[in-house]
Each structure stands twice: as structure tokens, then as C-alpha cells.
Design an enzyme around this catalytic site. Structure first.
Site, short mmCIF file in Angstrom:
data_model
loop_
_atom_site.label_atom_id
_atom_site.label_comp_id
_atom_site.label_asym_id
_atom_site.label_seq_id
_atom_site.Cartn_x
_atom_site.Cartn_y
_atom_site.Cartn_z
N ASP A 122 32.30 -14.24 48.06
CA ASP A 122 31.39 -15.33 47.82
C ASP A 122 31.07 -15.80 46.31
OD1 ASP A 122 29.73 -17.88 48.75
OD2 ASP A 122 27.89 -16.42 48.25
N SER A 123 31.52 -17.13 45.89
CA SER A 123 31.28 -17.69 44.60
C SER A 123 32.08 -16.97 43.79
CB SER A 123 29.81 -17.42 44.11
OG SER A 123 29.85 -18.21 43.10
N ALA A 124 31.93 -16.09 42.89
CA ALA A 124 32.57 -15.33 41.81
C ALA A 124 33.22 -14.22 42.33
CB ALA A 124 31.86 -14.58 40.38
N ALA A 126 34.56 -14.44 45.40
CA ALA A 126 35.71 -15.04 46.32
C ALA A 126 36.92 -15.28 45.04
CB ALA A 126 35.54 -16.28 46.70
#
Length: 144
Positions: A122-124, A126
């Protein structure tokens, strides 16, 4: 220079001081670590498909990596930590550790399927998961 001189103030998230110190104001959400031995600097959180948890429902083993965060640890620290964790998992797939002093982790050989590996984040995380897939495709790993 005073220890309290700010370089950047991104309240309510983070403050970066001129002396290089970083203050995380909201904290970082983490999962509880496993009870498996981990002598390396990289914390791996391992989740087994036991009764009545999401991993059991999905029939998966999940390994999450608590990688070093920027700005305290500039890139490529997070990628290096994630690659080291991926290689650690791969080193156990045949049930025989490839060097090092760590013992085999029986849960990997008992539960994990080396032919069905999935990366997510998720986010970074990902972005890191994407790059681990790219690196695995270009450099390969022990179980490929």
C-alpha cells in the site's frame, strides 16, 4: 545549532530538524512480529494460515517487511531491506538454508508454495512490491 531548529515541518505527520533528527508525529502502523528467530537487522513479520484469520481464509502465508523509512534512511534502503527479506524467504524454499547461521524455518516449507508467490503493498509499499517483482524478473531468485 540548536537541536530544536526545524528544517521542514510537515505537521501533523513529520518534522525534520537541521541536525538530521526526524520526529514522526503520527507514528507508523505495524503488525506484531512473529516469534521466529531473526538475527538480522531486517524485521520480518510472518503470518501463518491458522484457524479463523484472514490468512486461513485466503490459504496463504504472508511475510511483511518492516523496511527502513526515509528520510532517516534514504533510498535505496527500503528496497535493499525488501530484497534481503525476499532472498531470505527464497533461501528456505528447498528446506535447506543456503549459508548463514539461521536454522530452517519449518513454517515456510510446511505452508508456503514457492510456485505461487504474490507481492502486494500500500502506498510506498506498493511501489516497493512492484520493484521487487521487476528485480526478481531481471535478476531471478533461488526458487525460479
Amino acid at each position: 545549532m540548536s537541536n530544536e531548529e526545524l528544517c521542514y515541518d510537515f505537521s501533523p505527520m513529520i518534522k525534520v530538524y537541521k541536525d538530521g533528527r526526524v520526529e514522526r508525529l503520527l507514528g507508523t502502523a505495524t503488525v506484531p512480529p512473529s516469534t521466529t528467530r531473526n538475527p538480522s537487522a531486517i524485521q520480518r513479520h510472518c503470518h501463518l494460515p491458522t484457524t479463523s484469520n484472514i490468512f486461513s481464509e485466503a490459504n496463504v502465508v504472508a511475510v511483511s517487511v518492516e523496511y527502513r523509512l526515509a528520510p532517516e534512511h534514504p533510498i535505496p534502503a527500503a528496497y535493499d531491506n525488501s530484497w534481503a527479506a525476499l532472498k531470505w524467504v527464497a533461501s528456505h524454499f528447498d528446506g535447506k538454508r543456503k549459508g548463514g547461521e539461521e536454522e530452517d524455518e519449518d513454517w515456510i516449507t510446511s505452508y508456503a508454495d514457492s510456485q505461487r508467490v504474490f507481492f502486494a503493498g500500500d502506498s510506498a509499499g506498493a511501489n516497493i512490491a512492484h520493484h521487487m517483482g521487476l528485480k526478481l524478473g531481471s535478476e531471478g531468485a533461488a526458487w525460479c
